[in-house]
Design a protein around this motif. Structure first.
Motif, PDB file in Angstrom:
ATOM      1  N   ASN A  19       3.789  -5.916  -7.365  1.00 33.63           N
ATOM      2  CA  ASN A  19       3.745  -6.197  -5.777  1.00 33.63           C
ATOM      3  C   ASN A  19       3.769  -4.637  -5.592  1.00 33.63           C
ATOM      4  N   ASN A  71       5.879 -10.526   0.726  1.00 34.14           N
ATOM      5  CA  ASN A  71       5.051  -9.614   1.348  1.00 34.14           C
ATOM      6  C   ASN A  71       5.812  -8.657   2.487  1.00 34.14           C
ATOM      7  N   GLU A 101       5.984  -4.804   6.500  1.00 30.10           N
ATOM      8  CA  GLU A 101       4.883  -6.061   5.898  1.00 30.10           C
ATOM      9  C   GLU A 101       4.058  -5.020   5.072  1.00 30.10           C
ATOM     10  N   ALA A 102       3.414  -5.991   4.223  1.00 28.45           N
ATOM     11  CA  ALA A 102       2.621  -5.404   3.449  1.00 28.45           C
ATOM     12  C   ALA A 102       1.133  -5.138   4.055  1.00 28.45           C
ATOM     13  N   TYR A 123      -2.953  -3.241  -2.165  1.00 28.11           N
ATOM     14  CA  TYR A 123      -3.242  -4.267  -1.072  1.00 28.11           C
ATOM     15  C   TYR A 123      -4.553  -4.423  -0.593  1.00 28.11           C
ATOM     16  N   GLN A 183      -1.297 -10.897   3.783  1.00 26.99           N
ATOM     17  CA  GLN A 183      -0.577 -11.392   2.577  1.00 26.99           C
ATOM     18  C   GLN A 183      -1.125 -11.818   1.446  1.00 26.99           C
ATOM     19  N   GLY A 205      -1.888 -16.687  -0.976  1.00 30.89           N
ATOM     20  CA  GLY A 205      -2.274 -15.713  -0.369  1.00 30.89           C
ATOM     21  C   GLY A 205      -3.276 -15.896   0.741  1.00 30.89           C
TER      22      GLY A 205
END
Lengths: 375, 375, 375, 375
Positions: free
Chosen positions: A136, A282, A302-303, A310, A320, B322
């Motif tokens: 992640n 996320n 937040e991602a 990402y 996400q 996702g």
């Protein structure tokens, strides 16, 4: 033209499919990587192997994993079979000179894991263990922030991996409940939490554990009235000491009613803290000590594309990643490592062996009701 | 052997890539579907087209979308080019007998959308519009619950699509700011919120809108000092009336500082309510009126295999889909529709036309400072 | 010795009790303030008045509010009677030279509110309107941050006050449903959201509103089958223009199933944003644009002693204020204003009149289906 | 006419004030209770005592707690002095025949606590320990649900009390750091978590603890450079066994950067689970196993008048209690117990003694690196 690399996947269950999804799509997300070709799929259930062949487009299917391991078209062997088989397969794959991607936990015990590490080292093949949650981008951010000292001196770690897929006392016996096969909640879930602890904070030196079988017996099989005693833990509680000096706690629990994917942690240091749960993976919550007290608080990060990789999946923040994307990132790292980028590898078999040592220490500790050194 | 179907994708940006990811992997997730073959990719920037060919494995690349549309190997034309080009490409694709997958918003105005619907209808081709957020299994659950009366008589809808990618006043002018091309926040984001409102609650009959340009001018291009006036809306606020009798509100806002993907709604009825935000799109919050008052509250439903087709991606609940997975589901539905399952289709061009009518009504309303019927 | 000040409270319901709690305890929390002495409580239901006397220790009880207003021992008249009576009581209190604390909404319409302002001004008495949510230390922080430019140029406001206490169609008719008495959701709840909007962002100049009666009729009284038509709004949706140049939206909704105390807002500006809901009113969420993109996100600020006057209640952060504490803060501000600190006052009757003008404009707008200036 | 009862409060700090607030206002919230009269306040710092007299309206102030204890006008002695003094004061108060309300932890060790229990029992006085968080209506709901079997057979408890008020290594030495006085995080915070565990699940029989001093030395006093070694724990980690058969874990941590009031727990059973944090203490999260899988999830229960005695404070749900309200509920329960309602009492000294036994066992366990029975 991009390089191709042949892949064989052993197992067609939850993780077998996840590997097939990942190898099948990684080339689109990582255009600089080699292009995996799905050569062979193996499953002891031959019909399942054939179905997977059809679903994913493998060139052939087999019921015999040795057939797969020895196929010259296969350069990568992906092992998603039950835990008890990992060692034997990995040794054969190493001997055949294949790079090895193995699901977690790596082995039933540290001795088996050591054998696997030694075989891979002797063969000079690249290895990868399937601790996908570490892939992640926000977990990488967490590690980098800790390493850069943004949290100051670390004082505490609390890790949890709680799910409820074994919470129903009438859920029947499975291979996961076989001490030699699965290994209980500590092996199945605890290994993730231990991997996270090590990934973020480094070596664990001592463990004091209490392993508990909450549901003493289960139906021996689906639909039968006969019950079979459960010998593995449903809940494991570990108190830890890290080499860096701080302490911590881990709970692994597969009877945690209501929890579906609660791999969570809180790390606190003299300058800041991080809070995370895979339930909302996320997001990463960061508290920075100091600054304007009126505006202090945990920030929900937040991602987004600023958190590599990402942006390979989506150029827009907040959209996400999904679970399967983590596996794609894992495979991409493995392919990079095979291509020679040593920094990309990991967690590899050596790291998975270290994780297994902590599990072994916990089992000894719980049996002996005492603190145990991890060795 | 599975059927194959040739795909051509026009555009290689954010959405072009998302379509390529989806067509490239859908066959693994939906083994009963035809297998898309990536035949042609087109981009006016030929280098970009060639790069996409390499990344995704298209058989060829072209700078000319007409070349793609007329290629006999292409059965599906996927349009991710700027909005202003949608109508022309779609008409050509329909004439060539291709099924058409077009990104949202469907067209710059309802008249163009109508032309596209009529062309597709005349040609007898299947259409799909890229409102991917509607493909979320939990949004399907929401719709089903409303349709089944679990919320009772609906009294209110509040929809928001807020992001901040245009919040910086120094972000330079883009085609999105061209009234004929993009169409402002109402077209880019509002279309999603309107699509959601219609998906859940059906026809919108009247609109009272206030469209606002919050940032009057922007740098004409990146790195230049000259500024260009902005003619489209940054924020759109719509008050709505639904055919079913209730009212609602929608806000579309691309200068919503801090918001990355806040497509959100709250629907209330006499028996229950639903709350959702795309920021945590694997969760849906449900309140059921009545029952034991001591235990009443919103329930956070987590997506799992019980919410089809989540299980195609992961057999374990809580592991999360996702953003790209939503596009896969969209493509799978389109392929099912092409294979003859009429119920699978949608939102198709006809639905996208209805959405465009609401946008047009909002533009008229804001210009005329008055309520407008959607027609 | 601390000064004492005599208090008379009219009404013994929800708000009458809240006032009694606040006047009864404020001296302990604010040791520099005068000590209120609970002199008289009035309720048209004399038994209720006597019960309140007993409960709170008032020196006497009466069924006649005029008796209370004219009591020389009373220096402060607190009005918690139904809305329709506010004007008459306030005018009498002003004439008697009493300081006046009146619950919101101030009056059934702006004309009545103006009369109250003029009477208080002529009498030279201090006034306070019961918009207690504005007394939250975090709301003060929000206002200060906006005023200091920490959010940059404001682009948007979204305000909601949603509760569900009228959501049950079988909830019987009450004085709140009397247009002359209560005034519907816009008066009861919308007034709070409008007060919040003005408190944070200043004057509202134009309104476009849609007021809706979701439940057309209700039982005329508890337990009877006869139904009575509802003439006031259950839901009000307002589109706004502020004098500072930005726009916004407000929803007031008392049939919002599942919502208990959702007075919420989101304010966005070029440099930051704030998000708040009264459901968790000891938290304020702040996003600051710019800075390290990897760590950007909304920060959850928790109330603590750094947010005055939280520290009066508790020296430890995160322990949380309760609803009744907000009323104590309101009373303390009123007492400070009476003691001569003009800056402490507010929202006073003049501010409440401004709020009422927005409500009146919304009623005209909805009736006329058109934008209305607030005047 | 309501009965009056004389109160003397010893200590004027955080808790002294909280007691004064509570005794000063409880009669308004609980009209059936006796009316406390604030007779005497004692503080070794006489100026502080006088200031408290003025602030709260005590009839007199003293620097000598014995003076207070022996005042015939005092029927209730409230002890908020440092922990080290609890025993001595309580014994004197019991001897004088006073009812005793003592802050937590009850005593520096179980032996002292036992003395206090025995003295109170011998004197026949009513006792109350200040574990105010247990007074939360939602915690009562949690206990009732567990007792009623709504969670099925309990399998696990995880309790945390984390704050960060000692996280700054430069925060100077205080009496809390005196082993004989305060007792470290386990005494100050851990006592709350243990109290919660026992309140919900009953007796704890065995403990395995690891107590850690994260910050080895602190400035000896504010503003001095000399440092003083810290002898108490900053972090305590306890593994538990309950008499009912399940296990659990508790962490007490006062260097938990970012946490202000994180007294939290998760209880899981075969039929359901509860999750709570004091950070949002007007909410309780409940998961019920079984039912419609599509709609399963944790329900966020918001406190309302259906959760007694919330309705004493506010007739409307969701408006929220504050920290000081919990103390009011505690005092009301104590007054009810004094009035003869035995069921109302608690946690009393006997329960606080049990809590202290667990702390003592944890100290022994950590020192001896072994499991310890609670005895």
């Amino acid at each position: 033209m991009r390089n191709e690399i042949g892949v064989g996947i052993i197992g067609t269950g939850f993780m077998g499919k996840a590997h097939a999804f990942a190898y099948g799509s990684v080339a689109s997300y990582f255009p600089e990587s080699a292009v995996p070709v799905l050569q062979v799929v193996a499953d002891v259930n031959e019909a399942a192997a054939r179905q997977a062949q059809e679903q994913f487009g493998f060139r052939r299917a087999t019921a015999d994993w040795r057939d797969l391991v020895n196929d010259p078209a296969v350069a990568i062997v992906s092992i998603t079979a039950p835990n008890a088989l990992h060692r034997e397969i990995a040794l054969a794959a190493a001997q055949a000179g294949k790079h090895i991607h193995c699901e977690k936990p790596l082995a039933p015990d540290a001795a088996a894991a050591r054998d696997m590490v030694e075989a891979a080292t002797a063969a000079g093949v690249v290895t990868q263990a399937g601790f996908n949650y570490l892939q992640n981008p926000l977990i990488r951010l967490a590690r980098d922030m800790i390493a850069a000292g943004e949290l100051g001196e670390i004082t505490s770690f609390r890790g949890i991996h709680a799910e409820d897929y074994m919470a129903d006392p009438e859920a029947s016996w499975t291979w996961r409940l076989d001490p030699a096969g699965g290994g209980g909640a500590i092996a199945d879930l605890g290994s993730h939490a231990i991997a996270m602890a090590r990934f973020l904070l480094g070596d664990i030196t001592h463990v004091n554990a209490d392993l508990e079988t909450a549901i003493a017996s289960r139906p021996a099989a689906s639909g039968v009235s006969e019950r079979r005693a459960v010998e593995v833990d449903d809940i494991a509680r570990l108190t830890l000491r890290f080499a860096r000096g701080c302490g911590g706690h881990i709970e692994a629990n597969w009877v945690a009613t209501g929890r579906k994917m609660h791999l969570a942690f809180e790390v606190a240091g003299s300058k800041g803290a991080l809070v995370f749960t895979q339930e909302r993976f996320n997001e990463l919550h960061f508290y920075r000590a100091g600054g304007d007290a009126r505006q202090a608080g945990f920030t929900r990060i937040e991602a987004g594309p600023q958190h590599e990789p990402y942006g390979r999946f989506c150029v827009a923040p907040g959209h996400q990643l999904g679970f399967n994307d983590l596996k794609v990132i894992e495979v991409a790292a493995f392919l990079r490592a095979i291509a020679g980028d040593g920094a990309a590898a990991g967690p590899d078999f050596r790291e998975a062996w270290e994780i297994q040592k902590v599990i072994d220490a916990a089992l000894r500790s719980s049996a002996g009701r005492s603190w145990q050194a991890v060795s």
